[in-house]
Design an enzyme around this catalytic site. Structure first.
Site, short mmCIF file in Angstrom:
data_model
loop_
_atom_site.label_atom_id
_atom_site.label_comp_id
_atom_site.label_asym_id
_atom_site.label_seq_id
_atom_site.Cartn_x
_atom_site.Cartn_y
_atom_site.Cartn_z
N ASP A 15 0.81 -1.23 0.00
CA ASP A 15 0.00 0.00 0.00
C ASP A 15 0.84 1.27 0.00
O ASP A 15 0.66 2.15 -0.84
CB ASP A 15 -0.92 0.03 1.23
CG ASP A 15 -2.12 -0.90 1.09
OD1 ASP A 15 -2.42 -1.31 -0.06
OD2 ASP A 15 -2.74 -1.22 2.12
N ARG A 96 0.33 4.72 17.00
CA ARG A 96 -0.02 5.76 16.02
C ARG A 96 0.34 7.17 16.48
O ARG A 96 0.94 7.94 15.72
CB ARG A 96 -1.51 5.69 15.63
CG ARG A 96 -1.91 4.40 14.89
CD ARG A 96 -0.95 4.03 13.78
NE ARG A 96 -1.34 2.85 13.04
CZ ARG A 96 -0.82 1.64 13.18
NH1 ARG A 96 0.14 1.42 14.07
NH2 ARG A 96 -1.22 0.63 12.44
N ASP A 125 -7.21 3.38 12.49
CA ASP A 125 -5.92 4.04 12.35
C ASP A 125 -5.99 5.36 11.59
O ASP A 125 -5.30 6.31 11.93
CB ASP A 125 -4.91 3.08 11.70
CG ASP A 125 -4.51 1.95 12.65
OD1 ASP A 125 -4.55 2.19 13.87
OD2 ASP A 125 -4.18 0.85 12.17
N SER A 176 -3.69 -9.00 7.55
CA SER A 176 -3.17 -7.66 7.79
C SER A 176 -2.57 -7.66 9.19
O SER A 176 -3.26 -7.96 10.17
CB SER A 176 -4.30 -6.64 7.68
OG SER A 176 -3.91 -5.45 8.30
N1 ARG Z 1 -8.05 -3.27 15.77
C1 ARG Z 1 -6.82 -2.79 16.31
C2 ARG Z 1 -6.89 -1.32 16.53
O1 ARG Z 1 -7.68 -0.65 15.94
C3 ARG Z 1 -5.64 -3.22 15.47
C4 ARG Z 1 -5.43 -2.49 14.20
C5 ARG Z 1 -4.32 -3.09 13.45
N2 ARG Z 1 -4.01 -2.34 12.27
C6 ARG Z 1 -3.70 -2.91 11.12
N3 ARG Z 1 -3.40 -2.11 10.15
N4 ARG Z 1 -3.69 -4.20 10.95
O2 ARG Z 1 -6.17 -0.79 17.33
#
Ligand code: ARG
Length: 407
Positions: A15, A96, A125, A176
């Site tokens: 990506d 993040r 995210d 992912s």
């Molecule tokens: N669901 C979790 C969160 O929102 C994990 C996110 C993981 N991100 C990813 N790009 N796989 O904090």
């Protein structure tokens, strides 16, 4: 006129690699790639950095922020026993804001007009990036190529091939994954069926608790000072090294897997798998020490604050006045959270089997049923009379109107 600059949060994956080219072509910007090292499983980050240059970034930087991540972000999370929905230790939500902080720093350094991230439109995210950036510099503009370009995975692969961008082989897993020092998150593929048991091969940090790999029971003594771990089995260690050692030890014993349905901020329920051996063991130990050292009302009130703290951080509000104020509260509670916790790991379990502290509020003489007992048993009678008085009054009133025992 020189082109505007855009600092891209770069991971080296498909990506964000395609995003470099796309931003140049579609948004007519010079891309500065930023790779942030928060302790993700050691892919070669220098290689990742160079890859961005190969694709056409004008500059590519790799920043090792592990120490800051531990001291500034994970320390606060541990003191707050942060578990979203009482389960998830927030590993992605915590990383993040530190990435955001460094994106904004770089944007200021290179005088960029834009910051870009590679998030889709469906996750948390994107919110964490954009709200975080707005909090630190409300005048920066955000670009979200992956959310905007509307390409399927196959179209993205074609695009990559057309532009000589290295694409993952078909053997690459369908999941992912996001990971850092605080653990690993695994989504997508077969995991999207909430009835399907996760395949064994998705795990990399934890052994299968049913297998022989786990071996015999093992003990660990974690020493805390003012809410943070400072030593393991009597040996002084940095918080960073304690996290890594606990990841190894707890993971070896098959402790720290989570399989949950989670409520995303954007309104969707998702099935999430986490591997968080060190984080869960440390939160458990920290809570056990607080049970010993915090006065009852404070401990109970803190539980509510912890939940709110976790929710705010999950929802992208790391940089917000309420989160900062709650940090202040949590910090005050940690002054006397000093002492040792003994954990026992065995075949998928982590049990607290011992605790001690110079600030322990546990009073043997008050607790014991032996002759050393100093608790005033007679005082209990008067206490219960008054505590139960409103109930008695209520019961009499209900009896009078013929509704005995009914509300
Ligand atoms: N669901 C979790 C969160 O929102 C994990 C996110 C993981 N991100 C990813 N790009 N796989 O904090």
């Amino acid at each position: 006129m020189a082109r505007e600059k855009c600092v891209l949060a770069y991971s080296g994956g498909l990506d964000t690699s395609v995003a470099i080219q796309w931003l140049k072509d579609e948004k007519d910007v010079d891309v500065v790639a930023l790779v942030v090292d928060v302790g993700q499983e050691r892919q070669d980050l220098e290689f990742v950095r160079d890859k961005a240059l190969g694709i056409g970034a004008v500059e590519s930087i790799c920043k090792d922020v592990r120490e800051e991540y531990v001291e500034e972000f994970l320390a606060k999370a541990l003191k707050a026993n942060a578990l979203y929905e009482n389960k998830y230790p927030l590993l992605s939500a915590l990383s993040r804001p530190i990435i955001v902080k460094h994106l904004v720093e770089e944007a200021h350094r290179v005088r960029a007009k834009y910051i870009a991230h590679g998030c889709t439109g469906k996750g948390n995210d994107q919110v964490r990036f954009e709200v975080g950036i707005a909090a630190l510099d409300p005048d920066l503009d955000v670009l979200a190529p992956v959310r905007d370009w509307g390409m399927t995975r196959d179209e993205e692969m074609d695009y990559a091939e057309r532009h000589d961008i290295p694409v993952p082989t078909s053997k690459d897993n369908p999941y992912s994954i996001d990971d850092n020092l605080w653990g690993r998150a695994i989504e997508c593929g077969i995991l999207e069926d909430p009835w399907a048991e996760p395949p064994a091969d998705i795990y990399t940090l934890t052994n299968d608790a049913r297998g022989d790999a786990c071996g015999d029971a093992e003990y660990a003594v974690i020493s805390f000072e003012q809410g943070l771990p400072v030593a393991l089995d009597g040996e002084l260690m940095s918080f960073h090294d304690i996290i890594c050692t606990m990841n190894d030890m707890a993971g070896r014993h098959g402790f720290g897997r989570i399989d949950m349905i989670e409520n995303r901020l954007i309104g969707v329920k998702s099935r999430e798998i986490y591997e968080v051996p060190g984080a869960l063991a440390l939160v458990q130990a920290h809570k056990a020490l607080e049970d010993l050292c915090l006065e009852r009302e404070l401990l109970h009130y803190k539980l509510g604050v912890e939940q709110k703290w976790a929710e705010l951080v999950y929802n992208g509000m790391w940089f917000s006045p309420l989160k900062e104020a709650l940090d202040g509260f949590v910090e005050t509670t940690q002054k006397l959270v000093t002492g040792d916790i003994r954990l026992r790991f065995f075949k998928g379990s982590c049990v607290t089997v011992g605790r001690k502290s110079p600030y322990s509020l546990y009073d043997y003489n008050l607790a014991t049923y032996d002759e050393a007992d100093t608790f005033d048993h007679k005082a209990a009678k008067g206490f219960i009379d008054l505590w139960g008085l409103p109930t008695k009054v209520w019961a009499r009133q209900r009896r009078k109107v013929g509704k005995e025992g009914e509300v």
